[in-house]
Enzyme design. Structure first.
Site, PDB file in Angstrom:
ATOM      1  N   SER A  90      13.698 179.004 -10.501  1.00  0.00           N
ATOM      2  CA  SER A  90      13.301 180.404 -10.347  1.00  0.00           C
ATOM      3  C   SER A  90      12.842 180.614  -8.920  1.00  0.00           C
ATOM      4  CB  SER A  90      12.176 180.768 -11.313  1.00  0.00           C
ATOM      5  OG  SER A  90      11.579 182.006 -10.947  1.00  0.00           O
ATOM      6  N   GLY A  91      13.384 181.635  -8.275  1.00  0.00           N
ATOM      7  CA  GLY A  91      13.009 181.908  -6.894  1.00  0.00           C
ATOM      8  C   GLY A  91      11.596 182.427  -6.759  1.00  0.00           C
ATOM      9  N   ASP A 252      12.162 192.384 -14.020  1.00  0.00           N
ATOM     10  CA  ASP A 252      11.509 191.607 -12.971  1.00  0.00           C
ATOM     11  C   ASP A 252      10.940 192.560 -11.928  1.00  0.00           C
ATOM     12  OD1 ASP A 252      10.805 189.767 -10.955  1.00  0.00           O
ATOM     13  OD2 ASP A 252      12.501 188.467 -11.443  1.00  0.00           O
TER      14      ASP A 252
END
Length: 342
Positions: A90-91, A252
């Site tokens: 996950s960035g 997000d």
């Protein structure tokens, strides 16, 4: 205060997306590799439920468990826990973990730059942090290899009919749709509609298209739907809006680093981007991640890219999650008003 369990957490966010970091109170899970450890966490569910379910968590929260690295090059390792998945990479969570390690003093900070090698379940990521006056101001993450899977494939979605989509991998798996064609401007007020529709598209893509990673046979589903905005030219390269729908039904708050990597892989496969080119993604709250194609590579027999993503992270608090032995909901609870109402 009495507690039969206490977990120590440093809370953080990366460009708006929450990524808390467990720094104490949890022993490393069993497993010879970090991937095996993450599969144990995913299957056991106990820790996930404790930190992600209400009343300690919520659908908006991601939590990262720091563990000793397995790879000799890495200085630290972490396991990512998202509302429904325990993913390879996950960035936004990589940025949160890096920020906590540096700003929290767990890893020595060097100014003006600190270089780290971190181990995610999906592989090594190399981090370069721009640091000034004791603060990691911007985190650059050299992501895992990313690739386009299926381009311009037809997908039937209930209530929408047939649409054309792409699928890709950027450290996690995506179905990518054209936001403009679906009538979205990618603004704040569309978040609920994007979340609801995105889950429906993701579920349809899993049923009809599926996913396979050439080097990780355990990862055989599509996690997210990326609503990709139209490309425009900016001072540093291409720019676009982005909104990612996350199971069981939220958007997000950040531009999503793995989605940015996946979209760059698709644009590279189409010849729109080449090595050295940059794409800046903008979220619904106006935050940005910058992405750059660093190299070409392969994943199995598939052409792929090595992307770098960058963004900012901030620590928001220090918490101790506790469990009173008389609490009738030791693993918490979920209700469909926020956890995926259809």
């Amino acid at each position: 205060m009495r507690s039969s369990r206490t977990i120590h957490v440093i809370s953080a966010h990366a460009e708006g997306e929450v990524g808390d970091v467990i720094v104490g109170g949890v022993l490393p899970p069993p497993g010879d590799t970090l991937w095996a450890q993450s599969r144990w966490i995913a299957q056991d569910q106990t820790l996930r439920n404790f930190v992600l379910n209400e009343p300690r968590g919520g659908v908006f929260r991601h939590v990262n468990l720091l563990v000793p690295p397995k790879h000799p090059e890495a200085q630290a390792a972490w396991i990512i826990m998202e509302p429904e998945d325990t993913p390879p990479m996950s960035g936004s969570n990589a940025i949160c973990v890096s920020t906590v390690l540096l700003d929290g003093g767990l890893v020595p900070m060097q100014e003006p730059e600190t270089h780290l090698v971190l181990e995610a379940p999906g592989g090594l990521v190399r981090v370069r942090a721009e640091c000034r006056e004791g603060k990691a101001e911007r985190i650059f993450v050299r992501n895992v290899p990313s690739f386009a899977a299926k381009l311009d494939v037809r997908l039937e979605v209930e209530g929408l009919g047939e649409m054309v989509v792409d699928t890709a991998y950027g450290g996690d798996s995506f179905v990518i749709v054209d936001a403009k064609k679906l009538g979205f401007k990618l603004v704040k007020d569309e978040a609920h509609a994007i979340a609801k529709l995105g889950v429906k598209i993701t579920n349809a893509a899993n049923t009809q298209l599926g996913f396979d990673h050439p080097e990780n046979p355990d990862w055989r589903h599509i996690s997210f739907c990326l609503f990709a905005g139209p490309l425009s030219d900016g001072p540093e390269g291409l720019e676009a809006g982005a909104a990612v729908a996350i199971q069981p039904g939220k958007v997000d708050r950040s531009p999503t680093g793995t989605a940015l990597s996946a979209r760059m892989a698709v644009l590279h496969a189409r010849g729109v981007m080449k090595t050295g080119d940059c794409l800046i993604a903008r979220s619904l709250i106006g935050s940005t991640f910058s992405g750059r194609i660093m190299e070409e590579t392969t994943v199995g027999d598939r052409p792929a890219i090595l992307p770098e993503i960058s963004g900012r992270g901030w620590i928001t608090g220090i918490h101790q999650h506790m469990l009173d032995p008389s609490d009738p909901w030791p693993e918490g609870y979920r209700l469909s008003d926020t956890w995926g109402a259809s």
